[in-house]
Design a protein around this motif. Sequence first.
Motif, mmCIF file in Angstrom:
data_model
loop_
_atom_site.group_PDB
_atom_site.id
_atom_site.type_symbol
_atom_site.label_atom_id
_atom_site.label_comp_id
_atom_site.label_asym_id
_atom_site.label_seq_id
_atom_site.Cartn_x
_atom_site.Cartn_y
_atom_site.Cartn_z
ATOM 1 N N GLU A 309 0.826 -1.204 0.000
ATOM 2 C CA GLU A 309 0.000 0.000 0.000
ATOM 3 C C GLU A 309 0.863 1.258 0.000
ATOM 4 N N ARG A 314 -0.421 -1.819 -6.502
ATOM 5 C CA ARG A 314 -1.722 -2.508 -6.518
ATOM 6 C C ARG A 314 -1.672 -3.724 -7.428
ATOM 7 N N ASP A 371 -7.645 1.949 -5.261
ATOM 8 C CA ASP A 371 -7.904 0.951 -4.225
ATOM 9 C C ASP A 371 -9.300 0.354 -4.371
#
Length: 395
Positions: A309, A314, A371
Amino acid sequence: MTVTAPRDAPGTVSTPTLRTSLRRARFWVGLALVLALGVAAALVIGSGSGEGRALGPANAAPGGAKALVEVLGRQGVDVTVTTSLDATLDRLGRGGDGTLLVDDADGFLVADQWGRLSTAASHLVLLSPGPTALAGVAPGVEATAQVADGTASPSCSSPALRQATRVDVTGVAYDVDAPGAVRCLPTDDGYGLVELDDGDMRVSVLGATGALTNGAIATDDDAAFALALLGGSTELVWYLPSAGDLPEGQGTLATLTPPWVTPSLVVLFLAGVAAMVWRGRRLGALVVERLPVTVKASETTEGRARLYERSGQRRHALDQLRIGTLGRLARATGLSTTASVDEVVARVAEVTSADPRGLRHVLVDADPADDRELVSLSDSLLDLERAVRRAVAPS
C-alpha cells in the motif's frame, strides 16, 4: 513491523563487545607473540657470524668454541673470522705462514675452491670435512664412523699431542691410505686426527671436534691439545664458508637453507597442530533450539500488505492474490499444479459456462487503477472460487 525479543529469552544473540572479542582472542594473540619471538630468536641464533652454530667461534654455548678463541688470544694468536673465500685468501695472502681453519659444515665449497685453499696457508686444519674437501686437500683420507663420546691417548708423534695424554674424541673417526700419514687419537672405528705433510703444507683432518667445544675445553688435556694444534703461528684465520661462496647456478635448497630453518618450521607446525586440537570446534549431535519469538502468519501478511500500500503496488498485490486463486481453481477442477493459466481459464469456463474472456480479464489482464478497483477485483476472485466449488460439488 518490528519484533523485539526479551533480553533474557533463550537463543538471543547479542553483538560481542570489544572486551569480549579480545578475551576470546587472547590465546591466539599469545601464540602469535610466542611464535614471533621464537622466529626472532632463531634468526639471531642462525646468523652467519658463528653465533649459535656448532663450533662457532662466537658461540658461548657448550657446543660453541668461544672459550678456545679467547684462550688463543691470551696466548698471542690473532684470530680472524671470515665468511667468504675471497676475504679468506686476501687475509692470508698467497702461501702465507698463518694457520687456516676451515669449518664447512654445510658443504658450500666445491672442488675448485678447495684447490685454491690448498696453497693459502702453511697449516690447514679441517673440522670434520666431507668427501669433497678430503678429495681436494687430503687424498686418501676417508670418514669411517661417528663417535658418540669417549677419550683416547694420542698414540702418535704429532707435535699437537706432545703435551696431551687424554683427549676427547667425540666427533667423526677417519682412516687414511697414504704414505707418511700420521694417525692419532685411535678409536674403535678409526682415528680422531689424521695429518698429512708434504714439506710445503701440513693438513690436519680433525674429526675429534668435541675437544674444541666450550663444554670440554677445560677437561682432560683438551685445552693443551687445542692450543698446540691451532696456536702454532701468530695468526689464525677461522673460515666459515657461506652461501655466498657457492658458484653461480650451484647449490640445492638444503645447502642454501640455514640449519635453524627446519627445526623452526617443525616447531611452528607442531604448535599449529596443538592449537587446532585444543581450540578446534568439535562436531556433536544436533541440538534443537527454541526460537525466541513466534510471529503469526496473519501479522506477516498484514505487514506485506502495508508495504504494498505504501509503495502503490496494486498490480503486484493483486497478482499475489491471483496466484493463490489459480492454484486453488486448478485443484478444484482436477488439473495438475503445473497447469498453465490458459488451461485453468479454459477448464473454469467449461465448468461454470462463463465467458473465457471475462475470466481471463479477472485472472490475468485487469490492472486496478485505484484501491476501490483493487477491492472489487479481489471480490471477483472470491466469487469465482465460490462459483467453481458449487459447480464441481456433487449434487
